[in-house]
Design a protein around this motif. Structure first.
Motif, PDB file in Angstrom:
ATOM      1  N   LEU A 153       4.361  -5.964  -1.134  1.00  0.00           N
ATOM      2  CA  LEU A 153       3.455  -5.344  -2.097  1.00  0.00           C
ATOM      3  C   LEU A 153       2.139  -6.109  -2.152  1.00  0.00           C
ATOM      4  CD1 LEU A 153       5.792  -4.576  -5.152  1.00  0.00           C
ATOM      5  CD2 LEU A 153       4.802  -2.944  -3.540  1.00  0.00           C
ATOM      6  N   ASP A 154       1.040  -5.376  -2.220  1.00  0.00           N
ATOM      7  CA  ASP A 154      -0.279  -5.989  -2.346  1.00  0.00           C
ATOM      8  C   ASP A 154      -0.695  -5.882  -3.811  1.00  0.00           C
ATOM      9  OD1 ASP A 154      -2.793  -6.993  -2.099  1.00  0.00           O
ATOM     10  OD2 ASP A 154      -3.551  -5.383  -0.807  1.00  0.00           O
ATOM     11  N   LEU A 155      -0.573  -6.999  -4.497  1.00  0.00           N
ATOM     12  CA  LEU A 155      -0.844  -7.006  -5.930  1.00  0.00           C
ATOM     13  C   LEU A 155      -2.318  -7.190  -6.256  1.00  0.00           C
ATOM     14  CD1 LEU A 155       2.259  -9.040  -7.156  1.00  0.00           C
ATOM     15  CD2 LEU A 155       1.941  -6.573  -7.090  1.00  0.00           C
ATOM     16  N   VAL A 158      -4.015  -4.329  -8.359  1.00  0.00           N
ATOM     17  CA  VAL A 158      -3.602  -4.071  -9.743  1.00  0.00           C
ATOM     18  C   VAL A 158      -4.676  -4.482 -10.701  1.00  0.00           C
ATOM     19  CG1 VAL A 158      -1.874  -4.590 -11.491  1.00  0.00           C
ATOM     20  CG2 VAL A 158      -1.218  -4.362  -9.112  1.00  0.00           C
TER      21      VAL A 158
END
Length: 158
Positions: A153-155, A158
């Motif tokens: 996941l590429d946070l 966010v």
């Protein structure tokens, strides 16, 4: 024959960069097949035909090998012969039309409510890594995503 098998091992390691477990399993499968061929009729791996491979698969099944083991053996042979064809040692692969009956698939086992509670209680919130691990477990349990999906996941979005 052993030179081709060694060349394939080098190919798996250097070119394909396969994991050590994959290399070990494939090489064991191919060497066992090579030994079986020698016992059956003094054949080398380049002399094997579709009939030999089908008989070998049947032999493995009659020995009581699990379906996953037989499938892995067939995958090992398919990849090995694909390598021999792409390297010019063979014109066509003898494994092309060999298939196995995979049998029925087992349903996955599920955790009881108590086991889920015990699992989620394992990480301790006493340090940042513990908090991270607890959060990861809860996200995986709540969403059903896999570990590989979670860690990719590429946070930053966010």
């Amino acid at each position: 024959m052993l030179d081709l098998i060694s060349a394939y091992e080098n190919y798996l390691t250097k070119v394909k960069q396969a994991s050590s477990n994959t290399v070990f399993s494939y090489m064991r499968d191919i060497r066992q097949f090579s030994e079986w061929l020698l016992v059956q009729g003094q054949l080398g791996v380049v002399d094997a035909e579709q009939l030999h491979i089908s008989r070998y698969i049947t032999h493995l099944q009659q020995e009581g090998r699990s379906g996953s083991t037989v499938s892995r053996n067939l995958a090992s042979l398919k990849n090995f012969y694909a390598y021999l064809v792409s390297s010019g040692f063979l014109e066509q692969t003898p494994v092309q039309d060999v298939h196995i009956d995979r049998g029925e698939k087992k349903l996955p086992s599920i955790l009881t409510s108590r086991e889920v509670e015990l699992l989620l209680a394992q990480p301790q919130n006493s340090d940042p890594k513990g908090c991270r691990d607890k959060a990861m477990l809860e996200v995986m349990y709540a969403t059903g995503i896999r570990v590989t999906e979670l860690i990719s996941l590429d946070l930053s979005d966010v």
